[in-house]
Design a protein around this motif. Structure first.
Motif, PDB file in Angstrom:
ATOM      1  N   CYS A 205     -55.686 -22.380  11.383  1.00 43.74           N
ATOM      2  CA  CYS A 205     -54.991 -22.730   9.940  1.00 43.74           C
ATOM      3  C   CYS A 205     -54.475 -24.224   9.696  1.00 43.74           C
ATOM      4  O   CYS A 205     -54.760 -24.823  10.563  1.00 43.74           O
ATOM      5  CB  CYS A 205     -53.336 -22.243   9.915  1.00 43.74           C
ATOM      6  SG  CYS A 205     -53.098 -20.357  10.993  1.00 43.74           S
ATOM      7  N   HIS A 206     -54.394 -24.116   8.512  1.00 43.15           N
ATOM      8  CA  HIS A 206     -54.059 -25.324   8.579  1.00 43.15           C
ATOM      9  C   HIS A 206     -53.016 -25.792   9.026  1.00 43.15           C
ATOM     10  O   HIS A 206     -51.759 -25.311   9.118  1.00 43.15           O
ATOM     11  CB  HIS A 206     -54.064 -26.232   6.380  1.00 43.15           C
ATOM     12  CG  HIS A 206     -55.470 -26.037   5.880  1.00 43.15           C
ATOM     13  ND1 HIS A 206     -56.926 -26.420   6.795  1.00 43.15           N
ATOM     14  CD2 HIS A 206     -55.939 -25.123   4.466  1.00 43.15           C
ATOM     15  CE1 HIS A 206     -57.394 -25.974   5.200  1.00 43.15           C
ATOM     16  NE2 HIS A 206     -57.474 -25.685   4.051  1.00 43.15           N
ATOM     17  N   PRO A 207     -52.732 -27.471   8.867  1.00 41.33           N
ATOM     18  CA  PRO A 207     -50.650 -28.059   9.625  1.00 41.33           C
ATOM     19  C   PRO A 207     -49.916 -26.942   8.944  1.00 41.33           C
ATOM     20  O   PRO A 207     -50.505 -27.277   7.391  1.00 41.33           O
ATOM     21  CB  PRO A 207     -51.048 -29.354   9.504  1.00 41.33           C
ATOM     22  CG  PRO A 207     -52.404 -29.999   9.677  1.00 41.33           C
ATOM     23  CD  PRO A 207     -53.298 -29.047   8.705  1.00 41.33           C
ATOM     24  N   THR A 208     -49.650 -26.601   9.174  1.00 42.18           N
ATOM     25  CA  THR A 208     -47.940 -26.190   8.810  1.00 42.18           C
ATOM     26  C   THR A 208     -47.279 -27.956   7.875  1.00 42.18           C
ATOM     27  O   THR A 208     -46.814 -28.293   8.424  1.00 42.18           O
ATOM     28  CB  THR A 208     -47.039 -25.478   9.772  1.00 42.18           C
ATOM     29  OG1 THR A 208     -47.791 -25.384  10.469  1.00 42.18           O
ATOM     30  CG2 THR A 208     -46.242 -25.464   9.371  1.00 42.18           C
ATOM     31  N   THR A 209     -46.988 -27.035   7.087  1.00 40.51           N
ATOM     32  CA  THR A 209     -45.858 -28.231   6.283  1.00 40.51           C
ATOM     33  C   THR A 209     -44.671 -27.601   5.959  1.00 40.51           C
ATOM     34  O   THR A 209     -44.477 -26.345   5.152  1.00 40.51           O
ATOM     35  CB  THR A 209     -46.833 -28.346   5.205  1.00 40.51           C
ATOM     36  OG1 THR A 209     -46.716 -27.229   4.201  1.00 40.51           O
ATOM     37  CG2 THR A 209     -47.954 -28.968   4.992  1.00 40.51           C
ATOM     38  N   LYS A 210     -43.602 -28.782   5.461  1.00 38.63           N
ATOM     39  CA  LYS A 210     -42.713 -28.100   4.953  1.00 38.63           C
ATOM     40  C   LYS A 210     -42.590 -28.791   3.236  1.00 38.63           C
ATOM     41  O   LYS A 210     -42.591 -30.549   3.252  1.00 38.63           O
ATOM     42  CB  LYS A 210     -41.192 -28.658   6.053  1.00 38.63           C
ATOM     43  CG  LYS A 210     -39.822 -28.587   5.320  1.00 38.63           C
ATOM     44  CD  LYS A 210     -38.919 -29.176   6.591  1.00 38.63           C
ATOM     45  CE  LYS A 210     -37.277 -28.369   5.593  1.00 38.63           C
ATOM     46  NZ  LYS A 210     -36.905 -27.737   6.120  1.00 38.63           N
ATOM     47  N   ASN A 211     -41.726 -28.616   1.986  1.00 35.01           N
ATOM     48  CA  ASN A 211     -41.577 -28.484   1.127  1.00 35.01           C
ATOM     49  C   ASN A 211     -40.553 -28.146   0.085  1.00 35.01           C
ATOM     50  O   ASN A 211     -39.919 -27.192   0.619  1.00 35.01           O
ATOM     51  CB  ASN A 211     -42.979 -27.546   0.317  1.00 35.01           C
ATOM     52  CG  ASN A 211     -44.270 -28.058   1.019  1.00 35.01           C
ATOM     53  OD1 ASN A 211     -44.957 -29.185   0.783  1.00 35.01           O
ATOM     54  ND2 ASN A 211     -44.589 -27.086   1.749  1.00 35.01           N
ATOM     55  N   HIS A 212     -39.658 -29.256  -0.517  1.00 38.44           N
ATOM     56  CA  HIS A 212     -39.135 -29.841  -1.138  1.00 38.44           C
ATOM     57  C   HIS A 212     -39.422 -29.302  -2.048  1.00 38.44           C
ATOM     58  O   HIS A 212     -40.381 -30.217  -3.482  1.00 38.44           O
ATOM     59  CB  HIS A 212     -37.583 -30.619  -1.299  1.00 38.44           C
ATOM     60  CG  HIS A 212     -37.085 -30.184   0.273  1.00 38.44           C
ATOM     61  ND1 HIS A 212     -37.721 -31.249   1.241  1.00 38.44           N
ATOM     62  CD2 HIS A 212     -36.089 -30.190   0.575  1.00 38.44           C
ATOM     63  CE1 HIS A 212     -37.027 -31.022   2.731  1.00 38.44           C
ATOM     64  NE2 HIS A 212     -35.555 -30.147   2.165  1.00 38.44           N
ATOM     65  N   VAL A 213     -38.768 -28.142  -3.250  1.00 37.88           N
ATOM     66  CA  VAL A 213     -39.163 -28.064  -4.378  1.00 37.88           C
ATOM     67  C   VAL A 213     -37.479 -28.734  -5.534  1.00 37.88           C
ATOM     68  O   VAL A 213     -37.197 -27.830  -5.416  1.00 37.88           O
ATOM     69  CB  VAL A 213     -39.653 -26.850  -5.528  1.00 37.88           C
ATOM     70  CG1 VAL A 213     -39.833 -27.422  -6.731  1.00 37.88           C
ATOM     71  CG2 VAL A 213     -40.321 -26.604  -3.855  1.00 37.88           C
ATOM     72  N   LEU A 214     -37.478 -30.072  -5.875  1.00 36.68           N
ATOM     73  CA  LEU A 214     -36.160 -30.338  -6.740  1.00 36.68           C
ATOM     74  C   LEU A 214     -36.260 -29.324  -7.845  1.00 36.68           C
ATOM     75  O   LEU A 214     -37.079 -29.251  -9.092  1.00 36.68           O
ATOM     76  CB  LEU A 214     -36.173 -31.373  -7.455  1.00 36.68           C
ATOM     77  CG  LEU A 214     -36.878 -32.981  -5.930  1.00 36.68           C
ATOM     78  CD1 LEU A 214     -36.792 -34.017  -6.088  1.00 36.68           C
ATOM     79  CD2 LEU A 214     -35.614 -32.330  -4.920  1.00 36.68           C
ATOM     80  N   PRO A 215     -34.467 -29.402  -8.391  1.00 33.31           N
ATOM     81  CA  PRO A 215     -34.564 -29.148  -9.039  1.00 33.31           C
ATOM     82  C   PRO A 215     -35.907 -28.878 -10.986  1.00 33.31           C
ATOM     83  O   PRO A 215     -35.528 -30.693 -11.637  1.00 33.31           O
ATOM     84  CB  PRO A 215     -33.270 -28.634 -10.126  1.00 33.31           C
ATOM     85  CG  PRO A 215     -32.728 -29.469  -9.322  1.00 33.31           C
ATOM     86  CD  PRO A 215     -33.534 -29.784  -8.503  1.00 33.31           C
ATOM     87  N   GLY A 216     -36.322 -28.167 -11.463  1.00 32.89           N
ATOM     88  CA  GLY A 216     -37.445 -28.372 -12.728  1.00 32.89           C
ATOM     89  C   GLY A 216     -38.291 -28.766 -12.622  1.00 32.89           C
ATOM     90  O   GLY A 216     -40.050 -28.952 -13.219  1.00 32.89           O
ATOM     91  N   ARG A 217     -38.360 -28.417 -11.287  1.00 32.61           N
ATOM     92  CA  ARG A 217     -40.117 -29.098 -11.015  1.00 32.61           C
ATOM     93  C   ARG A 217     -41.029 -27.450 -10.455  1.00 32.61           C
ATOM     94  O   ARG A 217     -39.917 -26.822 -10.230  1.00 32.61           O
ATOM     95  CB  ARG A 217     -40.279 -29.631  -9.120  1.00 32.61           C
ATOM     96  CG  ARG A 217     -39.237 -31.145  -9.722  1.00 32.61           C
ATOM     97  CD  ARG A 217     -40.374 -32.014 -10.493  1.00 32.61           C
ATOM     98  NE  ARG A 217     -39.720 -33.288 -11.353  1.00 32.61           N
ATOM     99  CZ  ARG A 217     -39.640 -34.378 -11.371  1.00 32.61           C
ATOM    100  NH1 ARG A 217     -40.902 -34.733 -10.930  1.00 32.61           N
ATOM    101  NH2 ARG A 217     -38.565 -35.362 -11.608  1.00 32.61           N
ATOM    102  N   THR A 218     -41.912 -27.972  -9.793  1.00 34.89           N
ATOM    103  CA  THR A 218     -43.026 -27.044  -9.816  1.00 34.89           C
ATOM    104  C   THR A 218     -43.826 -27.114  -8.474  1.00 34.89           C
ATOM    105  O   THR A 218     -44.165 -28.200  -8.063  1.00 34.89           O
ATOM    106  CB  THR A 218     -43.584 -26.555 -10.704  1.00 34.89           C
ATOM    107  OG1 THR A 218     -43.159 -25.851 -11.947  1.00 34.89           O
ATOM    108  CG2 THR A 218     -44.583 -25.239  -9.830  1.00 34.89           C
ATOM    109  N   PHE A 219     -43.831 -25.783  -7.336  1.00 41.23           N
ATOM    110  CA  PHE A 219     -44.486 -26.194  -6.479  1.00 41.23           C
ATOM    111  C   PHE A 219     -45.943 -24.807  -6.430  1.00 41.23           C
ATOM    112  O   PHE A 219     -45.246 -23.693  -6.828  1.00 41.23           O
ATOM    113  CB  PHE A 219     -44.146 -25.305  -5.120  1.00 41.23           C
ATOM    114  CG  PHE A 219     -45.034 -25.177  -3.356  1.00 41.23           C
ATOM    115  CD1 PHE A 219     -45.267 -26.795  -3.118  1.00 41.23           C
ATOM    116  CD2 PHE A 219     -45.330 -24.096  -3.128  1.00 41.23           C
ATOM    117  CE1 PHE A 219     -45.821 -26.595  -1.919  1.00 41.23           C
ATOM    118  CE2 PHE A 219     -45.779 -24.494  -1.987  1.00 41.23           C
ATOM    119  CZ  PHE A 219     -46.713 -25.190  -1.375  1.00 41.23           C
TER     120      PHE A 219
END
Length: 246
Positions: A205-219
């Protein structure tokens, strides 16, 4: 958008290293729910001497391009303006192998989500720092640190203040080539423990990540044949495991 991860970081204050204070602030992301106004943050000192810790708060603002900047709080500039996040107390004396807490208090309007950088900075107490120590105690502490080589390490965390009327509305688009999460709500969501792995090979696997998606944004991410994508979609207290095949 500049990642919130880039707003974090270990702030090293080299001072003099075999003994000394060593603080631990726990998690680096904290969240204040819409129905709460205070949050208790505990600081642990695993070192061999007392830690004198200053707590500093900056507000994180985003421009139209999503670029973040940190600015001083108006409450720090004008004591009559009660709008923002404050730490009480803002000075902590944490004994060796001990624990102390500071209460983060939000005052002001909660119509929109707001973001803050909270820094926990160990220092050698000075007269102007407002620590309750005598001049003799301050000098003795400084001499103790100077007797060895000690590193005073401070930490920066990100504090999310959710709107009073928090609303989650996550829209998913899963096409043949791409997967996207659109945050149409008014509070941050998390794409946590994101893993991009070869199908059937949990250790490839690639390194595990944590991502925050702010209002109005897209992941979003591009899907590749022969790979699978696993993560937790976190909306406040609710968490859902997701699996996407490439």
């Amino acid at each position: 958008m500049k990642s919130l991860l880039s707003l974090l970081g270990l702030c090293l204050f080299a001072h003099a290293a075999h003994a000394g204070p060593s603080i631990n602030v726990g998690v680096v992301y904290d969240y204040l729910d819409g129905d709460k106004s205070t949050y208790l943050k505990r600081i642990f000192n695993g070192g061999t001497s007392t830690a004198f810790v200053k707590v500093e708060v900056l507000e994180i603002l985003y421009d139209e391009q999503g670029v973040a900047k940190e600015v001083p709080l108006q409450t720090q500039l004008d004591s009559s303006a009660r709008d923002g996040l404050m730490a009480s107390p803002a000075r902590l004396i944490v004994p060796a192998n001990g624990l102390q807490g500071t209460r983060l208090v939000f005052l002001g309007e909660r119509n929109n989500e707001r973001y803050f950088r909270v820094r926990y900075i160990p220092v050698v107490p000075e007269k102007e720092d407002a620590f309750a120590v005598t001049e003799e105690e301050r000098e003795a502490y400084q001499s103790t640190l100077q007797a060895g080589v000690s590193v005073l390490a401070g930490y920066g965390t990100v504090f999310f203040v959710r709107p009073k009327d928090t609303r989650y509305d996550t829209r998913i688009e899963n096409s043949g080539a791409q997967y996207a999460l659109h945050n149409n709500g008014n509070s941050v969501i998390e794409v946590d423990e994101f893993k991009n792995c070869v199908v059937g090979k949990a250790d490839d696997c690639h390194p595990t990540t944590k991502n925050h998606v702010l209002p109005g944004r897209t992941f979003s991410f591009d899907k590749e044949a022969g790979r699978e994508y696993r993560f937790k979609l976190v909306e406040g207290q609710a968490s859902k495991d997701q699996v996407v095949k490439g």
